[in-house]
Design an enzyme around this catalytic site. Structure first.
Site, PDB file in Angstrom:
ATOM      1  N   HIS A 268      26.017  -1.364 -15.265  1.00 28.27           N
ATOM      2  CA  HIS A 268      25.854  -0.063 -14.881  1.00 28.27           C
ATOM      3  C   HIS A 268      26.145   1.287 -15.519  1.00 28.27           C
ATOM      4  CE1 HIS A 268      23.958   3.713 -12.117  1.00 28.27           C
ATOM      5  NE2 HIS A 268      22.968   2.707 -11.829  1.00 28.27           N
TER       6      HIS A 268
ATOM      7  N   CYS B  30       0.811  -1.251   0.151  1.00 25.09           N
ATOM      8  CA  CYS B  30      -0.421  -0.077   0.305  1.00 25.09           C
ATOM      9  C   CYS B  30       0.900   1.242  -0.188  1.00 25.09           C
ATOM     10  CB  CYS B  30      -0.802  -0.202   1.340  1.00 25.09           C
ATOM     11  SG  CYS B  30       0.196   0.289   3.302  1.00 25.09           S
TER      12      CYS B  30
END
Length: 645
Positions: free
Chosen positions: A584, A423
């Protein structure tokens, strides 16, 4: 009920944009005039969301309550909503009874409300779970599977509408009676509401209580009436104003009390936790990270907090002071709604807040020291190892991946998590074996608190960025990246107090030297020279870095693509030897949102050494102000050594 509370956050999450649009509209009306076209336009845009909140609830809850987030369940929820509200519209009811529309029970004039939206959402979710795999005879095969979901939702909604035809007037009357009883109590009623609003937070059921007072379930509609400026001056906002002094000032005062009473050796750790949570409460009105820091370790303090919240709402109701919000009672909403025509004496809220800051500080400080409550920084010595020196991962894709990895390990491994959701501030999970959950390790990894809400239900409180942690956990689980399932060893290490750099000591992987093809042309540099703490200190693993001369990334060895970041700035591989490799491109390049990057592969793809993976524009990275240095790290073995051949 836990899932329902979580599902309600999806439609509620659109309220901030409605609040922003309405707030700007009111600012323009105040500065320029009410007939300014820009103000009218923005006000209408905000009203479009507020006026259709019940539909948003029907769609949002059908998505949140379904076993899997799927547009089919959302469509079914909308179908259910349209069916029920059309069949129970006053004109339709008048036709059934053969009476004039004016003689229809007023309850049917309010059938398009959040409560019915919730019912429609539940029907849509249930129909999706029950009928998504339905197989019909060949003659009707077109309607098999997901196509049958909305059809069944319509059929079931007809039955529900028949039931509501008889039941809804009594339900509506009961809700109105409850709401009127609270409203009729005046300031006392507002105080009672505020008290129970806080008490229900541990269960996540405060959203259900809020819907009675904030939305048009029982005719009160406090939130929508305030934001739209169509309420009654002096009445609208009574169930929201009192939260501002508590969230913006009271809880930070409690945080200061917990900080000053922390043990000297743990003040620094407590400072980081409490400061971040206080900033969140003040500016945004998100209080859960702070409330959960003392809710279970000092429940008496939480009851005091709930009581103070009720008193604050009662005081603002008496003065009178009125204010509302679109998301929560933080500084941002206060500023946006300052000129709202329903706002009454908003200047008093910060002044009241200063008083509540002092009250919270003094009361919390007294209670903590008087009864030796174990608030953050005051834990017993045997749990210090879990809470001190915890290195919180940075708010980057890689940082969330690291946090997700640690959470999964502390939850007993991937196989122990049967359901994963979130949530606004917490992970909500179903756990196969709750005894395998290591709460101390979860807190060490960055959790603010842990709730065991049921036999197998576990919630991990994290904060506003919980969505990114959940996404990272799903990535790890779905891509079958290995997460060490050595919880028993971790617990034994905890008992022995064996720590390494703030983390519990576990069996270290054997040292290995990887001879790889260089994935990016350029100059190889040491990883500890990279100007980013996450890579330089080896938080993500061992490796090297490359200062690229050509904007192409290729696979350095045979393996499988485990993950490609959607912005194209990084790719993760699982090599045939089991090593997990992260490449990355540049630093903080996620902020470029994919500009200058091109993805040449996909998750799950089988690659060989030299297979193109990504392309990137070195000039664009430099123009955006980001370093181009490209770390190449082994994320599952800190003892690995990379050599390019």
């Amino acid at each position: 009920m836990q899932r329902l509370g979580k599902s309600m956050m999806l439609p509620v999450s659109v309220l901030p944009i409605a609040a922003i649009l309405m707030g700007i509209s009111y600012w323009i009306a105040t500065a320029v005039g009410g007939d300014n076209i820009a103000g009218v336009f923005l006000g209408a845009a905000g009203g479009a969301l507020l006026d259709n909140m019940p539909i948003l609830f029907a769609i949002g809850i059908s998505i949140g309550m379904a076993s899997k987030s799927d547009g089919t369940s959302a469509l079914a929820g909308l179908v259910s909503w349209l069916t029920i509200t059309t069949l129970l519209a006053p004109g339709a009811v008048a036709g059934y009874l053969g009476i004039e529309v004016d003689a229809v029970n007023p309850a049917f004039g309010k059938v398009q409300n959040v409560f019915v939206g919730i019912i429609a959402g539940l029907i849509g979710a249930w129909c999706y779970d029950r009928f998504k795999g339905t197989k019909l005879p060949d003659a009707l095969s077109f309607f098999s599977g997901r196509r049958s979901v909305s059809i069944m939702a319509a059929a079931i909604s007809i039955v529900v509408a028949i039931v509501l035809f008889f039941v809804w007037p009594f339900v509506y009357g009961g809700l109105v009676t409850f709401g009127e009883a609270i409203v009729g109590l005046g300031p006392l009623g507002a105080g009672i509401y505020g008290f129970f609003n806080r008490l229900l937070i541990p269960l996540g059921l405060h959203h259900a209580l809020n819907s009675v007072f904030w939305f048009d379930v029982a005719g009160i509609n406090d939130l929508n009436n305030f934001l739209s400026g169509t309420g009654v001056l002096g009445e609208t906002g009574v169930f929201m104003a009192g939260f501002f002094p508590i969230m913006m000032f009271g809880l930070p005062g409690a945080a200061l009390a917990m900080y000053v009473t922390a043990k000297p050796s743990r003040k620094q750790a407590a400072y980081g936790i409490l400061l971040a949570a206080s900033v969140s409460a003040f500016f945004v009105g998100v209080t859960e990270p702070l409330e959960f820091s003392f809710m279970f370790v000092a429940p008496a303090l939480y009851v005091i907090h709930a009581l103070f919240t009720g008193i604050s709402l009662a005081i603002t109701a008496m003065l009178p002071v009125r204010m509302g919000f679109g998301f929560s009672a933080g500084f941002i909403d206060l500023v946006l709604n300052w000129t709202n025509p329903m706002a009454l004496n908003p200047w008093a809220l910060p002044l009241m807040g200063l008083g509540w800051f002092a009250i919270y500080f003094l009361v919390f400080r007294f209670a903590i020291t008087r009864w030796n409550m174990k608030t953050p920084g005051r834990e017993d010595d045997d749990v210090e190892e879990f809470t001190s020196g915890a290195a919180s991962a940075p708010n980057t894709d890689e940082g969330y991946l690291m946090t997700g990895h640690r959470f999964i390990q502390a939850l007993g491994g991937k196989e122990n998590i049967s359901e994963l959701d979130n949530c606004a501030t917490r992970l909500r999970m179903e756990i196969v074996d709750p005894s395998q959950v290591n709460e101390a390790a979860l807190k060490q990894a960055g959790a603010s608190g842990v709730i065991k809400a049921g036999a197998h239900s576990v919630q991990v409180i994290y904060g506003l960025n919980v969505q990114f942690v959940k996404d990272a956990m799903e990535t790890i689980i779905d891509s079958n990246l290995e997460v060490p399932d050595n919880l028993a060893q971790t617990q034994a290490a905890a008992a022995d107090g064996r720590l390494v750099d703030g983390d519990l000591m576990v069996a270290a992987p054997a040292a290995v030297t990887l001879k790889l093809r260089q994935p990016v042309p350029g100059t190889v540099v040491a990883l500890d020279t990279v100007p980013d703490k996450t890579f330089a200190e080896g938080m993500l693993g061992a490796g090297v870095a490359i200062e690229p001369s050509v904007g192409t990334v290729v696979a350095p060895a045979d393996g499988t693509v485990a993950m490609v970041f959607k912005t194209g700035h990084a790719v993760a591989l699982v090599l045939d030897g089991g090593e997990e490799l992260l490449i990355h491109v540049g630093l903080d390049t996620v902020e470029m949102k994919g500009e200058g990057f091109q993805i040449l592969t996909q998750k799950g793809a089988r690659v060989t050494a030299g297979t193109p993976l990504l392309k990137f524009d070195i000039a664009k990275i430099k123009a955006a102000g980001h370093p181009t240095v490209t770390p190449v790290v082994v994320t599952n073995n800190k003892n690995a050594v990379i050599e390019f051949i």
